[in-house]
Design an enzyme around this catalytic site. Structure first.
Site, PDB file in Angstrom:
ATOM      1  N   CYS A  24       0.858  -1.168   0.000  1.00 15.50           N
ATOM      2  CA  CYS A  24       0.000   0.000   0.000  1.00 15.50           C
ATOM      3  C   CYS A  24       0.899   1.223   0.000  1.00 15.50           C
ATOM      4  CB  CYS A  24      -0.844   0.024   1.262  1.00 15.50           C
ATOM      5  SG  CYS A  24      -1.772  -1.467   1.507  1.00 15.50           S
ATOM      6  N   ARG A  49       1.311   1.831  -5.999  1.00 16.84           N
ATOM      7  CA  ARG A  49       1.526   0.712  -5.054  1.00 16.84           C
ATOM      8  C   ARG A  49       0.226   0.001  -4.730  1.00 16.84           C
ATOM      9  NH1 ARG A  49       6.324   0.840  -2.091  1.00 16.84           N
ATOM     10  NH2 ARG A  49       5.324  -0.334  -0.447  1.00 16.84           N
ATOM     11  N   TRP A  95      -4.168  -1.777  -1.326  1.00 15.68           N
ATOM     12  CA  TRP A  95      -4.370  -2.898  -2.258  1.00 15.68           C
ATOM     13  C   TRP A  95      -4.814  -4.047  -1.389  1.00 15.68           C
ATOM     14  CZ3 TRP A  95      -1.714  -7.559  -3.969  1.00 15.68           C
ATOM     15  CH2 TRP A  95      -2.184  -8.020  -5.202  1.00 15.68           C
ATOM     16  N   ASN A 121       0.405  -0.860   6.554  1.00 15.10           N
ATOM     17  CA  ASN A 121       0.789  -1.604   5.365  1.00 15.10           C
ATOM     18  C   ASN A 121       1.407  -2.899   5.871  1.00 15.10           C
ATOM     19  OD1 ASN A 121       1.702  -2.559   2.968  1.00 15.10           O
ATOM     20  ND2 ASN A 121       3.346  -1.052   2.709  1.00 15.10           N
ATOM     21  N   GLY A 122       0.748  -4.021   5.592  1.00 13.25           N
ATOM     22  CA  GLY A 122       1.270  -5.306   6.072  1.00 13.25           C
ATOM     23  C   GLY A 122       0.122  -6.222   6.425  1.00 13.25           C
ATOM     24  N   GLU A 506       8.701 -13.053 -21.958  1.00 13.96           N
ATOM     25  CA  GLU A 506       8.504 -11.685 -21.435  1.00 13.96           C
ATOM     26  C   GLU A 506       7.528 -10.917 -22.319  1.00 13.96           C
ATOM     27  OE1 GLU A 506       8.822 -10.118 -18.886  1.00 13.96           O
ATOM     28  OE2 GLU A 506       8.805  -7.995 -19.419  1.00 13.96           O
ATOM     29  N   LYS A 510       4.033  -9.233 -21.032  1.00 14.70           N
ATOM     30  CA  LYS A 510       3.719  -7.810 -21.275  1.00 14.70           C
ATOM     31  C   LYS A 510       2.365  -7.670 -21.954  1.00 14.70           C
ATOM     32  CE  LYS A 510       6.633  -5.547 -19.242  1.00 14.70           C
ATOM     33  NZ  LYS A 510       6.732  -6.672 -18.370  1.00 14.70           N
ATOM     34  N   GLU A 513      -0.547  -8.526 -19.483  1.00 12.80           N
ATOM     35  CA  GLU A 513      -0.818  -7.616 -18.347  1.00 12.80           C
ATOM     36  C   GLU A 513      -1.192  -6.216 -18.817  1.00 12.80           C
ATOM     37  OE1 GLU A 513       2.441  -6.879 -15.696  1.00 12.80           O
ATOM     38  OE2 GLU A 513       3.929  -7.007 -17.266  1.00 12.80           O
ATOM     39  N   HIS A 529       5.073 -29.798 -30.869  1.00 11.77           N
ATOM     40  CA  HIS A 529       4.623 -30.755 -29.845  1.00 11.77           C
ATOM     41  C   HIS A 529       3.254 -30.377 -29.292  1.00 11.77           C
ATOM     42  CE1 HIS A 529       8.540 -32.624 -30.012  1.00 11.77           C
ATOM     43  NE2 HIS A 529       9.089 -31.422 -29.922  1.00 11.77           N
ATOM     44  N   LYS A 628       1.992  -2.576  -8.420  1.00  6.37           N
ATOM     45  CA  LYS A 628       3.387  -2.514  -8.828  1.00  6.37           C
ATOM     46  C   LYS A 628       4.250  -3.594  -8.193  1.00  6.37           C
ATOM     47  CE  LYS A 628       6.955  -1.261 -10.979  1.00  6.37           C
ATOM     48  NZ  LYS A 628       7.061  -1.796 -12.365  1.00  6.37           N
TER      49      LYS A 628
HETATM   50  C1  AGP Z   1       6.084  -7.275 -14.559  1.00  2.00           C
HETATM   51  O1  AGP Z   1       5.686  -6.476 -15.666  1.00  2.00           O
HETATM   52  C2  AGP Z   1       4.991  -7.471 -13.568  1.00  2.00           C
HETATM   53  N1  AGP Z   1       4.511  -6.226 -13.089  1.00  2.00           N
HETATM   54  C3  AGP Z   1       5.338  -8.469 -12.466  1.00  2.00           C
HETATM   55  O2  AGP Z   1       5.419  -9.733 -13.088  1.00  2.00           O
HETATM   56  C4  AGP Z   1       6.663  -8.236 -11.694  1.00  2.00           C
HETATM   57  O3  AGP Z   1       7.761  -8.468 -12.542  1.00  2.00           O
HETATM   58  C5  AGP Z   1       6.717  -9.249 -10.538  1.00  2.00           C
HETATM   59  O4  AGP Z   1       5.633  -8.994  -9.668  1.00  2.00           O
HETATM   60  C6  AGP Z   1       8.031  -9.197  -9.741  1.00  2.00           C
HETATM   61  O5  AGP Z   1       8.143  -7.947  -9.130  1.00  2.00           O
HETATM   62  P1  AGP Z   1       9.581  -7.525  -8.541  1.00  2.00           P
HETATM   63  O6  AGP Z   1      10.544  -7.484  -9.700  1.00  2.00           O
HETATM   64  O7  AGP Z   1       9.363  -6.177  -7.937  1.00  2.00           O
HETATM   65  O8  AGP Z   1       9.980  -8.560  -7.525  1.00  2.00           O
END
Ligand code: AGP
Length: 633
Positions: A24, A49, A95, A121-122, A506, A510, A513, A529, A628
């Protein structure tokens, strides 16, 4: 006496077990200024966040709390016209994990007496037991959160032990288990914020006759660059002109003030439509920043204090285990190919969320490489905590300075990509790759598993990456056109071989998400396969096919797709004259050694997902369901 400490490469901090973390945004202020504008603008800077709900608490002749489901802008509209005068305030963006996102579960929470307000936060793991005790005492709760339980637990201790708030907080924190960063204000002490942390980040900005608090430094950067990173089990009593730091044993601790070199502009959009686009275009400079001071191609040397200080461990390593999540995991997969090729050290790449729960074999001599942009990902944190208990050396590759993974590591290297605000990781990813390339080169050289000729060649290749990324970004509009063409696709495949296989994964992540289009990444040769059954004339298949030792084979894979009338989009190397005769759409990147290819081939895929997301009207900086630093178990 306060000690000023310049930003350091990777200070080793004592650190404790860290459990799962909520992620958060937390902001606080006490001083001569109007608190509300500082708090509400600070929350906007932290909204990446988490943004299910948000709220502020102010003291102005009494406690005032305003909170609701939705984003910070919704809260602002909600309280227009209120008397918001106050010189002290706390604010929170949430969050959700405990309790669904709604008005009553939003923070700040107020205590039974209505005199205390707290943000958190926690996750308090034993909150149910404490709640039961309080219910038996006649307490009522208005929310489903663990935070409200902790707050009333503190007030109950304060009333029954007839102690002050600070002491009550200390007693309560010794009783709870879990992770927390809390800020509390009390009507009876209208200039004081009490703060504490364990497992969730807390930064205190030191001003002249004023103090700022935050989950990270971004909310305070425009006011001060002198910050104190609060450590686990520390408690802060924060007044306008006084900062007292204590441990839970009530012993005073000297605050270390670190001078930050982050600029406020770095966290603004800088004229781009979205943080994600800004951060994609920042990559020439962020990769350069990552290499600066470490890579000297002309002198033929690399200097990485985190690696050099642990070079014997790397030299004698029997195995490297990489733990990470998401995009960082993909960086780890690239590292597996590069380290095994250049260093001849066996590498295993583990999803941190799996590694932490199974019973992995960790031998003496194993090095755990933790890769994380935020440095706060709970699965990665706990994975390395467990490995540390088994005697492994932890090496962190992290972007956020002073973050928990950085502090838990025995050594490490920052990616220096600057604050990455967009939820999708882009510049941090290429920063991770740049660090991993330098590490592999440095370790390979020390182990004698790489010739001087190749070492020197790859140093110059790496040195040239920022310029090559700059060059390919000039053609970004071509990807915008490709994105327009395929924006209505419901599925997509990403294929690559060798060093480009992790980039295919990757690219698929991208697209998922950012545009919500289902996408899968595969080794190109794996199509036969099974997955090739998916190919139709409307399925876009993206090939990461830069010139390398697999090139002829990936051309054959492209032909297999074309034979089934699939649509082929290919990321290829300038000068490739074969692929354009096969593919429906191509994007050229500058030539590079195949080991360095991932640093170039990932960028067009970042742009492709960005433009497809924008074309579909997605809020690409804050995609649905994501946040994030996804740091919950
Ligand atoms: C990446 O685009 C995503 N937002 C997510 O997969 C991210 O890479 C993952 O949560 C790991 O986060 P971090 O690198 O802060 O540990």
């Amino acid at each position: 006496m306060i000690v000023i400490r310049e930003k350091s490469a990777f200070l080793i901090y004592p650190n404790s077990f860290l459990n799962s973390l909520l992620m958060c945004g937390i902001v606080g202020y006490t001083g001569p200024r109007e608190a509300y504008p500082i708090v509400i603008n600070g929350l906007k800077r932290l909204e990446y966040r988490g943004y299910d709900s948000t709220g502020v608490a102010l003291l102005n002749g009494g406690l005032k709390v305003y909170k609701k489901k939705g984003r910070v802008a919704d809260l602002e509209n909600f309280i227009i016209g209120e008397n918001l005068h106050s010189n002290i305030g706390i604010g929170h963006t949430r969050w959700a994990t405990h309790g669904e996102p709604n008005d009553r579960n939003a923070h700040p929470h107020t205590s039974a007496s209505g005199k205390l307000a707290m943000i958190h936060n926690g996750i308090i793991e034993n909150y149910a037991q404490i709640k039961k005790e309080l219910l038996n005492k006649g307490y009522h709760f208005t929310s489903d959160t663990d935070t409200e339980v902790l707050l009333n637990f503190i007030e109950d201790i304060k009333n029954n032990n007839e102690c002050n708030l600070e002491e009550a907080v200390r007693v309560a924190l010794k009783r709870i288990t879990g992770a927390y960063c809390i800020l509390l204000i009390d009507e009876d002490t209208p200039d004081t914020i009490i703060a504490a942390r364990k497992g969730s980040p807390l930064v205190i900005g030191v001003g002249k006759g004023e103090h700022f608090l935050g989950s990270d430094a971004t909310p305070m950067l425009e006011y001060t660059k002198e910050v104190v990173y609060v450590n686990d089990y520390e408690l802060a009593i924060v007044k306008p002109d006084e900062l007292i730091l204590k441990n839970l044993g009530n012993e005073k601790i000297t605050p270390f003030v670190t001078k930050l070199d982050m600029e406020l502009a770095a966290i603004e959009k800088g004229g781009y439509d979205h943080f994600m686009l800004k951060e994609i275009f920042e990559q020439p400079s962020t990769i350069y920043d990552c290499l600066r001071g470490r890579l000297d191609a002309a002198a033929g040397q690399i200097k990485m204090s985190g690696v050099d200080n642990n070079i014997e461990a790397f030299k004698n390593a029997s195995r490297i285990i990489i733990v990470a999540c998401g995009t960082s995991w993909h960086a780890g997969l690239v590292a597996e190919y590069v380290i095994e090729e250049l260093c001849r050290i066996p590498v295993e790449v583990e999803y941190a969320s799996e590694f932490r729960y199974r019973n992995p074999i960790i031998n003496k001599g194993d090095i755990i490489l933790a890769i994380s942009q935020s440095g706060e990902t709970a699965d990665t944190l706990v994975a390395i905590e467990n490995a540390k208990k088994q005697g492994a050396i932890i090496f962190g590759i992290v972007n956020v300075v002073g973050s928990s993974i950085a502090r838990m590591s025995d050594g490490g290297a920052y990616t220096h990509a600057g604050p990455e605000i967009g939820v999708a990781s882009t510049k941090a990813f290429t920063g991770q790759l740049a660090v991993l390339m330098m590490m592999a080169l440095q370790i390979g050289k020390v182990r004698g598993t790489i010739t001087n000729k190749l070492f020197s060649q790859l140093l110059f290749e790496l040195d040239a990456v920022p310029e090559k990324v700059e060059a390919l970004l000039k053609n970004a509009d071509q990807l915008k056109m490709i994105a327009e063409k395929y924006k209505d696709a419901t599925d997509a495949l990403f294929l690559g071989r060798g060093y480009n296989f992790p980039i295919a994964l990757e690219g698929a992540l991208k697209l998922k998400e950012i545009s919500y289009i289902h996408a899968e990444g595969y080794p190109a040769a794996e199509m036969k396969h099974g997955p090739i059954a998916l190919v139709t004339e409307i399925l876009p298949v993206v090939f990461v096919a830069t010139k390398d030792s697999y090139h002829e084979k990936i051309i054959s894979n492209m032909q297999e797709i074309k034979a089934r009338r699939g649509k082929v989009i290919a990321i290829i190397t300038e000068g490739d004259e074969v692929t354009p005769t096969l593919a429906d759409d191509v994007f050229f990147v500058p030539p590079a050694h195949e080991i360095m290819a991932p640093l170039l081939s990932c960028v067009p895929l970042q742009l492709l997902s960005y433009y497809m997301g924008v074309a579909k009207g997605v809020d690409v900086d804050k995609p649905r369901n994501l946040a994030k630093s996804v740091t919950v178990e």
